[in-house]
Every structure is written in C-alpha cells, then in structure tokens.
Design an enzyme around this catalytic site. Structure first.
Site, mmCIF file in Angstrom:
data_model
loop_
_atom_site.group_PDB
_atom_site.id
_atom_site.type_symbol
_atom_site.label_atom_id
_atom_site.label_comp_id
_atom_site.label_asym_id
_atom_site.label_seq_id
_atom_site.Cartn_x
_atom_site.Cartn_y
_atom_site.Cartn_z
ATOM 1 C CB CYS A 35 -0.981 -0.033 1.171
ATOM 2 S SG CYS A 35 -2.399 1.062 0.906
ATOM 3 C CG HIS A 74 -3.645 -3.552 3.437
ATOM 4 N ND1 HIS A 74 -2.442 -3.187 3.982
ATOM 5 C CD2 HIS A 74 -4.243 -2.394 3.023
ATOM 6 C CE1 HIS A 74 -2.301 -1.873 3.915
ATOM 7 N NE2 HIS A 74 -3.379 -1.374 3.326
#
Length: 515
Positions: free
Chosen positions: A354, A439
């Site tokens: 991310c 994630h």
C-alpha cells in the site's frame, strides 16, 4: 439467551447487550470483548461485536466494501459472524497530531480536527450510533460493545457516544476492565467509578481484572475490599496470556506484544531461518500484514528504523501508512531510503504494501493527503502514483506466483504500472523489489509460501516454508484461547445475567461523582 424487544432509554430496542469499558486505553477491552463473543458463540448464542467509535490506523474492508476497525473484524471472527459497518459506525483515522479522517458507516466523509469533532460533530452522531446498535440487537441474541479509552474522561463526557453516553442511550450494563500488570488496578477501578455521575454509575455492574500473574488467592482480599468500597463485584480475574497476537486498535507496541514480539520463532523447516525487518514508518497502518509472516516456522520478524539492521535482513517490508509523503521524507531523513536503494541494487528482497508500494515508485502526485504536489519516490519500481479524492475500498481476489490470493484495498493513491519484470497482484516486481496495494495477501497460505520461496532464493538462504502452516487455523486457535480465558476465569453466570437482564437495580453511589 432470550430475545427481548422491550424499548430502552431513548427508544432503543433493548435486546441482550453489554458494554466492556476500561480504566485506560490498552486495558484489554478488545481482548475481553472478543473473548466474551467467542464464549457466547460456542454456547450457540448469535452474538455480534460493536464499537460506536474507533480511532485506529488498522482497518479492514467488509465484503460490501465498507471500512471498519480491524479489532471489530477480529471480534466478528470470534463471534462467527460476517463483519459489517454496523459493528463500527464511526472510525477515526489519524492523519497528524491534530486531525483525523472521519469514516462514517464505512465511507470517508471528511477530515476534522480533534476540537472540531468533539465540539459538535461527535455528539451529532449519537443517533446514527444507537440506530446501528439497535439494528444489531434486533438481529442477534446479544451484542457485546467495546468502549474507548476510559469512561471517566470527564472533559469529554458531554459529547461521549462510545462509553457511558452509549450505555445511557441504550440501557447497557457496563463492566470495567483494569490492567493489573500496569499496577494500581484497585485505585483505577475505584477512581473510574467515583468519577462518574450517579446516573452513569447506576449502569456500572462490575469489574474484570486483566493480565494477572501469580496466585489469585493473594489478590482475593483486595477484591473483597473493592466490593465493600463500591458495592460491585469483580466478575473475573484473567491471567496474563502471552502471544495472543490479535488485531488491536493502534500503536506499534500493541502489535509487538502479540505474535511479533512475544511468540518464539519455531524451528525452521529447512536449514536456515529467514530474517524479516519491518520499517515502522510514521502513521503506519495495517502493520498486521506481517503477522502471517511471523506465524511461519523459521521466520523471525522485527521492527526497526536503523539502516544497518535493514542491511542485515533477508527481507525488508515497507508497510502501509496514512501519510505516504511524510513517511517518504522520514525515510530519507533517517538514511533508510539509501539503505533500501542499496538493497535493491544488490538484488536483495524488498516488499512494499500500500503506502510502502507507493513510496517505492518513481513519482507521487498528491493534492489530497499531504497536498505536497509532485514528489519523487525511491525509484525502485516503474510506478507512478496519483492521489484521488475518492478512496479505493475493495476485496480483490486473484492469482500470483501460481497461487490463489485474496486481500483488501484501502488507499487514495492510484498506481500506474509502466513495466517491471512481472505483474504482482495489482502492482509489479522489478528485480528483487515487490509492490502491491493489497493488504492481507500474505494470509493466503499457498501464496505466502510461494513468495517466501522466492525471497529465500534471492536472499541466498536455505529456508523452506513449512508445508502445513494454516494462518486461518492459527487465528482460530488464538480466538479460542480468548474464549477459554472468559469461560475458565470469569463469572459467566453473572455475565449472562447482565447481558439478558441489564444492570441490577440499587447499585450504590460512590462519591464524589461528576456533574
């Protein structure tokens, strides 16, 4: 359990319910709430967790694309139910020392200062919060609510929607958890009660002592004295439990207390261990991504901000962050950026997730999060990132390294991938540098093993992933341990009476109270 539809205060439907408050942050509210949920679920009770307002950078995406705190997702797993935005209607995601992004019913609605939020916005959300709780109570036998911080924060009581404000609005009995490992647990339990108004005290039905080490018989005289002083029983003394590794709200120290720091590294399946260094960037988010690595036999995970320790690691993980540009500047200030560039040049593995993925790219255009304009990235991946006003919230699934993968996305940055040696989920690999917005991907067992085999080869380590590690099974074992703590060390009959019948009438007032 009984299904009750009697109307509570404020017109809220009063099914079974309980609020777990704490004398301080990190007293163990999340753990106790999850433990009660798991204990009830094992009894066949249809139970749901609830936290009216959560402040955390560890969040999760539900199947319908709503963002909630990871602690509530973990508690939903303990309850055996699918997480939903109803379980955490207000999520605050700090973006600096004084501001937070407000996520309402799973969607971001803007940035507010702490003063602005507590000066009016928070109190206005009480109706939304109680409606969500009422809906959960209509569809479940019991709802176990978690408070935030301390209910005795008298400076914030007027606008409170998560502790006694919620308890009063929904007629919830309250159990207060105190952390004896910190010391002063009797003073903190007594003082918390004594700082509440008479109306609030009328709902405080008992206490739980958490993280006790030693012989509980030595504690019993104090428990009896506390009951004599307050008129309320201690409903459980929970022993200190190492290595629970559950997803709590915020703070690096919380993650390190779990699987990363306290769990010993199991012997490697092959000849070598694999050393993983995680960089604790500012405003770090979803650092729980590395828990799946720490669960692997022979993988040693540590957090470090020292360039020389990055050089020593077999894999460096650059995790997510709520402040990508700020974290990038921090990497450069500390010499960590140079250490990452040297690793890449030497063909040594780096993984960016991310915000970490975004920092590894060539350029970041940010007029949304930092409003810094165009900023040069580390240049280790052929990726350019533009921050969009609308947040991406998704639950993607796909294939990588020949294995099925599932994950979740929470980001404003939109990545344009212009090359690389091979695709990697939504990102890419270039040499030994890997990047993705996903994630949770490392929780997919086959994919994690395939990735670690590639890392070991690049690092020159004779590391072999164990063939039978199931991260999902390990998490279930941890949740069962929480249920065991409640079942074996709490007065479960008393808890059932509170959940079904509310706080007993006539609880004594403990002076001086508060306005």
């Amino acid at each position: 359990m009984t299904d009750s539809t009697a109307a509570g205060a404020g017109g809220v439907a009063a099914g079974g319910g309980l609020l777990v408050a704490g004398t301080t942050s990190d007293a163990g509210k999340s753990v106790v709430t999850a433990g009660i949920c798991r204990w009830l679920a094992r009894r066949g009770v249809k139970v749901a967790p609830f936290k009216a307002q959560n402040m955390s950078l560890n969040s999760f995406v539900t199947r319908d694309g709503a963002e909630i705190g990871r602690a509530q997702a973990m508690q939903a797993a303990a309850a055996g139910v699918e997480p939903s935005a109803l379980m955490n209607p207000v999520l605050l995601k700090p973006g600096g020392d004084r501001t937070s992004q407000v996520v309402l019913l799973g969607r971001p609605v803007g940035e507010l200062s702490a003063r602005g939020y507590h000066a009016g916005r928070q109190e206005a959300l009480l109706g939304t919060v109680t409606e969500c709780l009422a809906e959960l109570r209509r569809t479940h036998d019991a709802v176990i609510c978690e408070g935030a911080g301390s209910p005795a924060e008298i400076n914030l009581r007027r606008s409170d929607i998560v502790n006694m404000g919620l308890a009063r609005a929904a007629s919830l009995p309250v159990v207060v958890v105190g952390d004896i490992d910190r010391g002063g647990v009797f003073a903190s339990l007594f003082g918390t009660t004594a700082l509440l108004s008479p109306e609030d005290q009328a709902l405080v039905a008992g206490y739980v002592v958490n993280k006790f080490r030693g012989d509980v018989t030595l504690l019993e005289p104090g428990l009896e004295m506390l009951r004599g002083l307050t008129g309320r029983p201690v409903l459980g003394v929970l022993p200190y439990a190492h290595g629970l590794g559950i997803d709590e709200e915020d703070g690096l120290r919380l993650s390190l207390r779990g699987t990363v720091r306290e769990a010993s590294v199991a012997p490697p399946h092959g000849r070598d261990v694999l050393r993983v260094a995680v960089v604790p960037v500012p405003l770090m988010s979803n650092f729980t991504d590395v828990d799946a690595l720490a669960a692997e036999p022979g993988v040693a995970v540590r957090f470090t901000d020292r360039p020389e320790e990055l050089a020593d690691a077999d894999l460096v993980v650059l995790p997510g962050t709520r402040g990508t540009v700020r974290a990038l500047a921090w990497l450069r200030e500390r010499g960590l950026a140079g250490a990452l560039v040297r690793r890449a040049a030497e063909g040594r593995p780096v993984l960016g997730i991310c915000g970490g993925f975004q920092m590894l790219g060539e350029r970041i255009e940010d007029e949304v999060e930092s409003r810094a304009g165009t900023v040069e990235g580390l240049g280790l991946l052929p990726v350019r990132v533009r921050f969009a006003a609308e947040k991406t919230l998704a639950r993607p699934a796909g294939e990588a390294l020949g294995e099925r993968v599932e994950g979740y996305e929470i980001h404003h940055g939109v990545a344009e991938v212009a090359g690389g040696d091979e695709p990697f989920l939504d990102g890419c690999r270039s040499g030994s540098v890997w990047g993705t917005h996903w994630h949770g991907s490392l929780e997919s067992d086959g994919f994690r093993r395939a990735f670690l085999r590639r890392v070991a080869a690049d690092a020159g380590r004779a590391f072999v992933p164990a063939p039978d590690t199931s991260f999902a099974a390990l998490r279930e074992e941890q949740l069962d341990r929480l249920g065991d703590l409640v079942e074996e060390h709490a007065d479960t009959a008393a808890l059932l009476r509170l959940i079904e019948g509310g706080a007993p009438r006539g609880l004594p007032f403990v002076p001086p109270g508060a306005p």
